[in-house]
Design a protein around this motif. Structure first.
Motif, short mmCIF file in Angstrom:
data_model
loop_
_atom_site.label_atom_id
_atom_site.label_comp_id
_atom_site.label_asym_id
_atom_site.label_seq_id
_atom_site.Cartn_x
_atom_site.Cartn_y
_atom_site.Cartn_z
N ARG A 83 0.87 -1.25 -0.06
CA ARG A 83 -0.01 0.10 0.24
C ARG A 83 0.84 1.23 -0.03
NH1 ARG A 83 -4.45 0.10 4.71
NH2 ARG A 83 -4.81 -1.95 3.63
N GLY A 84 0.68 2.12 -1.08
CA GLY A 84 1.61 3.31 -1.14
C GLY A 84 1.61 4.21 0.17
N GLY A 85 2.97 4.49 0.34
CA GLY A 85 2.92 5.37 1.62
C GLY A 85 2.81 4.90 2.93
N SER A 86 3.03 3.51 2.89
CA SER A 86 2.91 2.84 4.26
C SER A 86 3.75 1.56 4.26
CB SER A 86 1.20 2.37 4.57
OG SER A 86 0.82 1.43 3.92
N ASP A 87 3.54 0.89 5.25
CA ASP A 87 4.23 -0.32 5.56
C ASP A 87 3.36 -1.45 5.57
OD1 ASP A 87 3.28 -0.08 8.22
OD2 ASP A 87 4.81 -1.12 9.13
N ILE A 88 2.42 -1.44 4.98
CA ILE A 88 1.27 -2.42 4.98
C ILE A 88 1.08 -2.99 3.57
CG2 ILE A 88 -1.39 -2.72 4.92
CD1 ILE A 88 -1.45 -0.32 6.94
N MET A 89 1.03 -4.51 3.67
CA MET A 89 0.92 -5.00 2.18
C MET A 89 -0.57 -5.80 2.40
SD MET A 89 3.14 -8.36 0.60
CE MET A 89 4.68 -7.24 0.58
N ASP A 90 -1.48 -5.48 1.34
CA ASP A 90 -2.53 -5.97 0.96
C ASP A 90 -2.30 -7.38 0.25
OD1 ASP A 90 -4.27 -3.96 2.22
OD2 ASP A 90 -3.62 -2.71 0.50
N VAL A 91 -2.86 -8.45 0.88
CA VAL A 91 -3.06 -9.70 0.32
C VAL A 91 -4.41 -10.44 0.33
CG1 VAL A 91 -2.00 -11.88 0.64
CG2 VAL A 91 -0.53 -10.22 1.27
N GLU A 92 -4.69 -10.67 -0.77
CA GLU A 92 -5.94 -11.56 -1.19
C GLU A 92 -5.81 -12.92 -1.56
OE1 GLU A 92 -8.37 -9.25 -3.71
OE2 GLU A 92 -8.35 -7.43 -2.38
N LEU B 90 0.09 -13.61 11.16
CA LEU B 90 1.38 -13.15 11.94
C LEU B 90 2.49 -13.80 11.39
CD1 LEU B 90 -0.69 -14.04 15.49
CD2 LEU B 90 0.12 -11.70 14.47
N ASP B 91 2.37 -14.97 10.87
CA ASP B 91 3.76 -15.49 10.17
C ASP B 91 4.16 -14.92 8.88
OD1 ASP B 91 3.89 -17.69 11.96
OD2 ASP B 91 4.25 -19.16 10.38
N MET B 92 3.28 -14.15 8.22
CA MET B 92 3.58 -13.41 7.14
C MET B 92 4.26 -11.91 7.48
SD MET B 92 0.37 -13.40 4.49
CE MET B 92 -0.58 -15.07 3.83
N GLU B 93 3.77 -11.42 8.52
CA GLU B 93 4.30 -10.17 9.01
C GLU B 93 5.89 -10.57 9.57
OE1 GLU B 93 0.29 -7.69 10.43
OE2 GLU B 93 1.59 -8.79 12.13
N LYS B 94 5.98 -11.73 10.08
CA LYS B 94 7.42 -11.89 10.65
C LYS B 94 8.40 -12.01 9.38
CE LYS B 94 6.15 -14.28 14.89
NZ LYS B 94 6.09 -15.52 15.60
N PHE B 95 7.92 -13.05 8.40
CA PHE B 95 8.57 -13.28 7.19
C PHE B 95 8.91 -11.90 6.29
CE2 PHE B 95 10.02 -14.57 2.89
CZ PHE B 95 10.43 -15.88 3.34
N PHE B 96 7.63 -11.03 6.01
CA PHE B 96 8.09 -10.03 5.12
C PHE B 96 8.49 -8.80 5.60
CE2 PHE B 96 4.74 -12.75 2.96
CZ PHE B 96 5.72 -13.38 1.72
N ASP B 97 8.33 -8.76 7.18
CA ASP B 97 8.81 -7.45 7.86
C ASP B 97 8.01 -6.59 7.50
OD1 ASP B 97 10.25 -6.30 9.88
OD2 ASP B 97 11.59 -5.88 8.41
N CYS B 98 6.77 -6.47 7.77
CA CYS B 98 5.90 -5.59 7.44
C CYS B 98 4.45 -5.92 7.89
CB CYS B 98 5.50 -5.13 5.67
SG CYS B 98 4.88 -6.39 4.69
N ARG B 99 3.54 -4.92 8.05
CA ARG B 99 2.02 -5.13 8.49
C ARG B 99 1.42 -5.59 7.09
NH1 ARG B 99 -0.65 -0.17 11.01
NH2 ARG B 99 0.68 1.11 9.37
N ILE B 100 0.48 -6.78 7.42
CA ILE B 100 -0.17 -7.45 6.50
C ILE B 100 -1.84 -7.39 6.57
CG2 ILE B 100 -0.94 -9.66 5.36
CD1 ILE B 100 2.31 -8.99 4.88
N ASN B 101 -2.30 -7.05 5.57
CA ASN B 101 -3.80 -6.90 5.64
C ASN B 101 -4.35 -8.06 4.78
OD1 ASN B 101 -6.52 -6.21 5.58
ND2 ASN B 101 -6.45 -5.20 3.61
#
Length: 295
Positions: free
Chosen positions: A220-229, A260-271
Motif C-alpha cells: 500500500r503506497g506510503g505505508s508499511d502495509i501489504m494487502d494480500v487477497e 502473523l507469520d507473514m508479518e514476521k517473514f515479510f517484515d511489514c504489516r499484512i492486511n
C-alpha cells in the motif's frame, strides 16, 4: 576461493525433511506440519557459509501416488535428485526400512550421486541401540558417504550434517547473492503459509484436498502495509463449510495465524483477506494443478 554444492533432500513423508532444511538455513522457508505430504513441490533454500554456498532442494515425501497431484509430486522427487552434487537421505530413527525407502535408494544408486544418511528425530528415542539398529539396516542396503544421527527440532548435530556436505562442494562462483534465503516468489511463500495454518487446524482428509491461490499481493503506497487477497480451494461443498467454520470462526483462525507469520517473514504489516471456493476433484485435473503451480 568460493565453492558451491547443490544438494537434494529426499525421504519418505513426515520424516522431517522440511524441518531439517529450516534448521540448516536458520529461518523458516518450508512449511512444517505433522500431516504427511505437506511439501508438494520442490523448494529451494540457499545457505552461504563463509566461502561455500549450499543450494538445497527440499522434495516431496516419496510415496505411492493415488492422484495426478501425487504423480506430479513423485516426478518432482526424481527431478530433484537428477544432476545434484549430493543428497541427504532423511529417515526416522526406528522401525524397518520402508518399501518406498528401498525404491528411493534404488533411484539414488542409478544417479550415482554421493548420499549422506541423516537419521532424524533422535530426540524421540531414548534407547540409542534402536537408532544403531536402524543405521545398521540402512548401511547394509546402501553405501552412504556418511551417517549423521540428528534432530532437526533440537538442532543436535545439524552442524555435522553441513560439515559432511562441505566435503561435496566444488570450486565455483556462487549462483545466488550471498544473502539469498530462497528462490520462491513472495506469492508462493504467502500461499504456503496459509496452507500450513489450514493443515495445522483442520482434520483428516480435508487438508490434502486444499490448495491456496494468492489473487493479490501489493504494498500500500506510503505505508508499511501489504494487502494480500487469497482463495483457499477445496474439493467438496461440505469441506467448504468446515474450512469456514461456525460464523466464520475457523477461517478467521487460519487467517490470523497466517497473517502473523507473514508479518514476521515479510517484515511489514499484512492486511490479509481469505475466501473459500470449491473446485471438485482438482487433484486429478491437470489444468487446475497447473494453475495452482503444483506441476
Amino acid at each position: 576461493m568460493t565453492k558451491t554444492a547443490f544438494i537434494a533432500i529426499v525421504g519418505c513423508p513426515n520424516v522431517g525433511k522440511s524441518s531439517l532444511l529450516n534448521k540448516m538455513l536458520g529461518q523458516k522457508v518450508a512449511i512444517v506440519t505433522q500431516k504427511p505430504q505437506t511439501t508438494r513441490t520442490k523448494i529451494v533454500g540457499v545457505l552461504t557459509k563463509d566461502e561455500t554456498q549450499f543450494v538445497f532442494t527440499d522434495t516431496p515425501g516419496y510415496h505411492r501416488p493415488k492422484t495426478k497431484l501425487g504423480e506430479n509430486m513423485i516426478r518432482s522427487v526424481g527431478e530433484g535428485i537428477s544432476g545434484m552434487d549430493g543428497c541427504l537421505f532423511v529417515t526416522e530413527p526406528d522401525g524397518e526400512i520402508r518399501e518406498a525407502e528401498t525404491e528411493l535408494l534404488a533411484r539414488l544408486k542409478k544417479e550415482k550421486a554421493p548420499v549422506v544418511l541423516v537419521v532424524n528425530k533422535t530426540d524421540t528415542i531414548k534407547d540409542k541401540e534402536i537408532i544403531m539398529e536402524k543405521i545398521l539396516k540402512l548401511t547394509q542396503a546402501y553405501d552412504f558417504e556418511a551417517v549423521v544421527p540428528t534432530s532437526a527440532v533440537t538442532g543436535d548435530n545439524v552442524d555435522a550434517v553441513i560439515g559432511e556436505l562441505e566435503k561435496l562442494a566444488y570450486e565455483s562462483v556462487h549462483f545466488f547473492p550471498d544473502d539469498t534465503l530462497t528462490d520462491q516468489p513472495e506469492r508462493v511463500i504467502a500461499a504456503e503459509i496459509i496452507r500450513e495454518k489450514a493443515l495445522l487446524l483442520l482434520d483428516k482428509e480435508i487438508p490434502h484436498g486444499i490448495a491456496v491461490s494468492i489473487e493479490k499481493m501489493r504494498e500500500r503506497g506510503g505505508s508499511d502495509i501489504m494487502d494480500v487477497e487469497a482463495v483457499i480451494y477445496c474439493e467438496k461443498e461440505s469441506h467448504k463449510g468446515i474450512i469456514i467454520g461456525k460464523k466464520g470462526d475457523m477461517l478467521k483462525r487460519i487467517s490470523t495465524r497466517a497473517r502473523l507469520d507473514m508479518e514476521k517473514f515479510f517484515d511489514c504489516r499484512i492486511n490479509l483477506q481469505c475466501w473459500v471456493k470449491v473446485k471438485e476433484d482438482w487433484r486429478n485435473r491437470e489444468g487446475l494443478i497447473h494453475n495452482f503451480g503444483l506441476d
